[in-house]
Design a protein around this motif. Structure first.
Motif, mmCIF file in Angstrom:
data_model
loop_
_atom_site.group_PDB
_atom_site.id
_atom_site.type_symbol
_atom_site.label_atom_id
_atom_site.label_comp_id
_atom_site.label_asym_id
_atom_site.label_seq_id
_atom_site.Cartn_x
_atom_site.Cartn_y
_atom_site.Cartn_z
ATOM 1 N N THR A 195 0.802 -1.122 0.060
ATOM 2 C CA THR A 195 0.132 -0.023 -0.115
ATOM 3 C C THR A 195 0.981 1.191 0.097
ATOM 4 O OG1 THR A 195 -1.881 -1.301 1.278
ATOM 5 C CG2 THR A 195 -1.688 1.294 1.216
ATOM 6 N N GLY A 209 2.529 1.530 -3.211
ATOM 7 C CA GLY A 209 1.727 1.909 -4.444
ATOM 8 C C GLY A 209 1.118 3.359 -4.075
ATOM 9 N N GLY A 210 1.129 3.733 -2.859
ATOM 10 C CA GLY A 210 0.415 5.023 -2.649
ATOM 11 C C GLY A 210 1.447 6.304 -2.654
ATOM 12 N N THR A 211 0.618 7.563 -2.544
ATOM 13 C CA THR A 211 1.126 8.830 -2.988
ATOM 14 C C THR A 211 1.764 9.324 -1.609
ATOM 15 O OG1 THR A 211 -0.914 9.914 -2.240
ATOM 16 C CG2 THR A 211 -0.821 9.318 -4.453
ATOM 17 N N LEU A 212 2.225 10.502 -1.552
ATOM 18 C CA LEU A 212 2.739 11.330 -0.474
ATOM 19 C C LEU A 212 1.611 11.351 0.390
ATOM 20 C CD1 LEU A 212 5.382 12.634 0.851
ATOM 21 C CD2 LEU A 212 4.908 14.653 -0.272
ATOM 22 N N VAL A 213 0.379 11.681 0.224
ATOM 23 C CA VAL A 213 -0.702 11.988 0.808
ATOM 24 C C VAL A 213 -1.073 10.571 1.835
ATOM 25 C CG1 VAL A 213 -3.090 12.172 0.857
ATOM 26 C CG2 VAL A 213 -1.938 13.784 -0.590
ATOM 27 N N THR A 214 -1.015 9.502 1.017
ATOM 28 C CA THR A 214 -1.133 8.204 1.815
ATOM 29 C C THR A 214 -0.229 8.180 2.973
ATOM 30 O OG1 THR A 214 -1.678 7.527 -0.566
ATOM 31 C CG2 THR A 214 -1.407 5.793 1.202
ATOM 32 N N ARG A 250 1.651 10.240 4.299
ATOM 33 C CA ARG A 250 1.392 11.275 5.711
ATOM 34 C C ARG A 250 0.153 10.857 6.422
ATOM 35 N NH1 ARG A 250 2.928 17.208 3.151
ATOM 36 N NH2 ARG A 250 5.216 16.683 2.944
#
Lengths: 116, 116, 116, 116, 116, 116
Positions: free
Chosen positions: B19, B22-27, B29
């Protein structure tokens, strides 16, 4: 905003009376059980009210949030403790809880006037 | 039933890795914030985990319930305290939470084997 | 994990058949309407499938999430676009959506094998 | 699929036992109240079970749906009546209920084998 | 109805101030993350606001719906695009979303006065 | 409190008009389907309205609850029958439904004035 807590208490008392009059034996027993489950047991009353607040926040029920905020203040909880309970609700429940957290702060401001 | 807790831990670790990859910086944080909000503050870690459990129960998320049960046991919570947290969830959330409470008791039985 | 998508497709087809056979005219019409509302209109099909994914994530329905992930891939959506849709769901819906996001990444890994 | 209903009954009985043993007095009283509210009153038992089914469907609890389907069959409800209850749930609760309706039809097929 | 949007903006600003003052560091960081996840990335700002609207509609939060409607109008979305987003929410979330869709149309009428 | 039912009817009619004017063909068809699913079939209209009430209560939608209460009264349902429907919702949905049950009793008092 003054009187928000008092208005809530009065309306709740009046409507609970109508609800119990119109309700069945099942309704009455549920109301008893609802009261009972917040009484101090292995966990103290303040912790139980905070659990009720966290549950009410993620289910997004303003009346329930207001009720538990009032009860937490009555049993000695502080603004700082409430803020951490609201954070758990915010993280678990997401931004959809924010409008309810905003309204909770209006009640908190009235419950803790000396802290502003 | 043996190994339910261990299996959960392994799967969670493995999937969290995927996760976050595959996730972004928002994920990323959000995951940090999620960890941080359960750290001891004005409220201790056990109370915060119990708040997480109550919120997870009324939102009916088995994985979240299992996670908080494990964490409560790790920070010294007891079976009796957990039972009172589950009661708040049951009363607030209703009979729809019962299947989750049933499954919670399977995890509790594994976490507190000496208490049976 | 291989075959997760194929297994989902087969089971969905088989159960939809049983559902429509056992269902009423209202059921059949709802299924038609459900298909129709994702057809390209003012918004293109990819945007509509992403809207369906966001809605399914915050309502926490794994089957619905899997379905919309498959459809997004079919109409040309990318892993990076999906990651941003999942972020909106995570922020709006909170940490309670995380177990579903973890499982979504298993489906994504299968849908976009060359991207790993 | 054969034995789905029997398996559900056995697991439910076994887990309810563990739940009541591990539960508090509040838990036990709630379980009693839960049983009592489905007993025939002004409304008959079949109508009450159908109300439980509609509520369980829109709240999307598979175990609860299975339970009420079994009970409806036991008190004389038909497949056709169940289909109309499911329609109300589908329209009120939307397409997010469809995976649960699909699984309900698997249970229905087992409960009403002669009707296929 | 005139001024509904302006009233919402004013109340939101005022309450957000109180919420951030009363909130913890976790609260502040969540609010930052909430803002950040709607910024243009692989998906543009309009698509992200529409995803926020779809999620808010199925979770049935009027304040959140109003907020995303305002933001969609600000970044150039049209009434026709919004109507299709609302349809996805209606089909996914069911008739229980209708009261919120009705109220959304009051906001839309104010946001797009020339289109009436 | 007098006029609560009339005010609801007027507002609903007015907003439905705006909703259908602003809505798409999907919206219109959904509204038709919504009407159709409550028409008498194998189940009579009163039972169907009671199913709608139970679903609306556990999903906690005041407007929907008010609507189904009005409809139940119109097709010959009694206060006593409604009380048993509300009990199912209360037990399934928990104490979080209580504020909605309280408000339902205000509507019931207006719908059944001679019964007080």
């Amino acid at each position: 905003m003054a009187g928000r807590v008092e208005a809530f208490r009065n309306q709740r008392t009046s409507l609970n009376k109508a609800t119990l009059e119109g309700g069945t034996l099942v309704t009455k027993r549920f109301f008893n059980l609802d009261t009972r489950c917040y009484e101090a047991g292995v966990l103290d009353a303040k912790t139980k009210q905070m659990l009720g607040l966290a549950a009410s926040l993620v289910l997004r029920c303003d009346d329930c949030i207001t009720y538990h905020l009032i009860r937490i203040a009555e049993v000695g909880g502080t603004k700082e403790e409430i803020a951490e309970v609201l954070d758990i609700g915010l993280i678990v429940g997401g931004s959809i809880t924010i409008p309810h957290i905003r309204r909770a702060h209006e009640v908190i401001a009235e419950l803790f006037p000396g802290d502003e």
